[in-house]
Scaffold this active site. Structure first.
Site, short mmCIF file in Angstrom:
data_model
loop_
_atom_site.label_atom_id
_atom_site.label_comp_id
_atom_site.label_asym_id
_atom_site.label_seq_id
_atom_site.Cartn_x
_atom_site.Cartn_y
_atom_site.Cartn_z
N ASP A 16 2.76 2.85 1.47
CA ASP A 16 3.11 2.96 -0.19
C ASP A 16 1.85 2.38 -0.79
O ASP A 16 1.91 2.72 -2.07
CB ASP A 16 4.14 2.06 -0.50
N GLY A 41 -3.15 19.05 -7.38
CA GLY A 41 -3.00 19.87 -8.46
C GLY A 41 -1.65 19.93 -8.95
O GLY A 41 -1.01 21.23 -9.44
N GLY A 75 8.36 -1.10 8.51
CA GLY A 75 8.24 0.44 8.60
C GLY A 75 6.78 0.79 9.46
O GLY A 75 5.85 0.19 9.17
N SER A 126 13.55 -6.82 10.03
CA SER A 126 14.48 -7.91 10.68
C SER A 126 15.10 -8.79 9.41
O SER A 126 14.50 -9.39 8.62
CB SER A 126 13.70 -8.54 11.50
#
Ligand code: F6P
Length: 324
Positions: free
Chosen positions: A127, A185, A11, A73
Site C-alpha cells: 500500500d 494513463g 499481509g 494476529s
C-alpha cells in the site's frame, strides 16, 4: 548477540523472502545463530521457531510469498499476547528480533521493544502507507503487476469501446490507485483521500467517448467510498448510458503475489542487511530501517508508527493534470 530471530507479519508482499535470506546470511556471517518464526506473531506467541541455515534460504530470493508463513494476529494486539511472545523469545534464548511488517505489525513490534525485547523493524506493504520511509518492500512489484494487468485490460477495452472500473488494493490509502493511474494513463482515479461523486464518474465516461477516446479506464482504490459495486450499479442505472458498456475487474490478491522486481529484491536485501547489522551493534534497537531518497537510514519506531503517511502532493497534482 548470539541468537537472533526473524518474523514476517501481516499481509504478504513480494520481497519478503529476499529479506529473510539477507537477514539470515548477514547474521550467520557475523557469527549468530538464526531462527525463523512460523506464521507471524501467531507463531511468536506459540513459540513456533525453526532454525535457519544458509542452505535453508537458498533459492528463495526470487520467490513470492514468505517461506516462514505469516498471519494477521488478533492476540498480539493485546499486552497479554505481547508478554507471551516475549516469554517465548526468552525461553528460546533469542537476544534480538527482526520484524518485517506493515504499520500494524510495526506498532506491535514497538510495544514488544518497550517490554524489553531488542528489535529492529523492516517496512513491507504494497500500500506504501508506512510513515517514515519513502517506500516499503513490495510496492514496486505490486505496481508493476497492476501496470501489466491494466495494459491487458486496456487492449480489450479499446477493441470494444468499453469503460472499465479496475479495483486495486488500498483499504485506507490511495497510493496504488494514484500511482497506477498515472503510469497506466487512466482517465480517472478514485481514492479514499479525495471525494468524488458517482455523477462525476459518469460524466468522465461520457466525456471520454464524446472527445473520441476508444476506452475509459477508471482505477478505483479498494477504500474509495461508496465502492466499486455501488458505482457499477449506479452507472448501469443512469438513463441514456447505453451508448457504452461498463465492465469491472477486481485485481485483488494477484497484486500481492509473484516474483519480486529487481527494485524490490535490492531494497529487501539492503534493508535486511542493515536491520541485522544495526541490531547487532545496538544502533537500531527500537528503530525501523527506512529509505530516504537513495539512502537507507534508521528512524524511531515510535515515530514511524504514530502517524499516517500522507499521499504525495506531487503525484496528486500530476494525476489531476494527466488523468482525464
Ligand atoms: O495492507 C495490505 C493489503 O494488501 C491491503 O491493501 C488490503 O486491503 C489488505 O491487505 C487485504 O488483506 P487480507 O489479505 O487480509 O484480506
Amino acid at each position: 548477540m548470539k541468537r537472533i530471530a526473524v518474523v514476517t507479519s501481516g499481509g504478504d508482499v513480494p520481497g519478503l523472502n529476499a529479506c529473510v535470506r539477507a537477514v539470515t546470511r548477514t547474521a550467520i556471517h557475523h557469527g549468530c545463530e538464526v531462527l525463523g518464526v512460523r506464521r507471524g506473531y501467531e507463531g511468536l506467541i506459540d513459540g513456533l521457531f525453526i532454525p535457519l541455515t544458509s542452505r535453508d534460504v537458498s533459492g528463495i530470493l526470487r520467490q513470492g510469498g514468505t517461506i516462514l508463513g505469516t498471519a494477521r494476529s488478533e492476540r498480539f494486539i493485546t499486552e497479554a499476547g505481547q508478554r507471551q511472545a516475549l516469554a517465548q523469545l526468552q525461553r528460546a534464548g533469542i537476544d534480538g528480533l527482526v520484524v518485517i511488517g506493515g504499520n500494524g505489525s510495526l506498532k506491535g513490534a514497538y510495544q514488544l521493544y518497550k517490554l524489553g525485547m531488542p528489535l529492529v523493524g523492516v517496512p513491507k506493504t504494497i500500500d506504501n502507507d508506512q510513515y517514515g520511509t519513502d517506500i516499503a518492500i513490495g510496492v514496486d512489484t505490486a505496481l508493476n503487476t497492476i501496470a501489466d494487468a491494466v495494459g491487458r485490460i486496456k487492449d480489450t477495452a479499446t477493441s470494444h469501446n468499453r469503460a472499465f472500473l479496475i479495483e486495486v488494493m488500498g483499504r485506507q490509502c490511495g497510493y496504488l490507485a494514484l500511482a497506477s493511474g498515472i503510469i497506466c494513463g487512466a482517465e480517472m482515479v478514485l481514492i479514499p483521500e479525495q471525494p468524488a461523486t458517482m455523477e462525476q464518474v459518469a460524466q468522465v465516461i461520457v466525456d471520454s467517448y464524446r472527445i473520441g477516446k476508444a476506452h475509459c479506464i477508471i482505477i478505483v482504490a479498494e477504500g474509495w467510498k461508496p465502492g466499486l459495486q455501488a458505482l457499477k450499479a449506479y452507472l448501469s442505472s443512469v438513463p441514456g448510458n447505453s451508448r457504452f458498456d461498463v465492465r469491472e475487474v477486481v485485481l485483488g490478491h494477484i497484486q500481492r503475489g509473484g516474483t519480486p522486481t529487481a527494485f524490490d529484491r535490492l531494497l529487501a536485501t539492503r534493508m535486511g542487511v542493515l536491520a541485522v547489522e544495526s541490531l547487532l551493534d545496538g544502533s537500531g534497537h527500537g528503530k525501523m530501517v527506512a529509505l530516504h531518497g537513495a539512502q537507507l537510514e534508521m528512524v524511531d519506531l515510535g515515530e514511524a508508527t504514530s502517524r499516517t503517511k500522507p499521499l504525495s502532493r506531487d503525484l496528486l497534482r500530476i494525476a489531476e493534470l494527466l488523468c482525464k
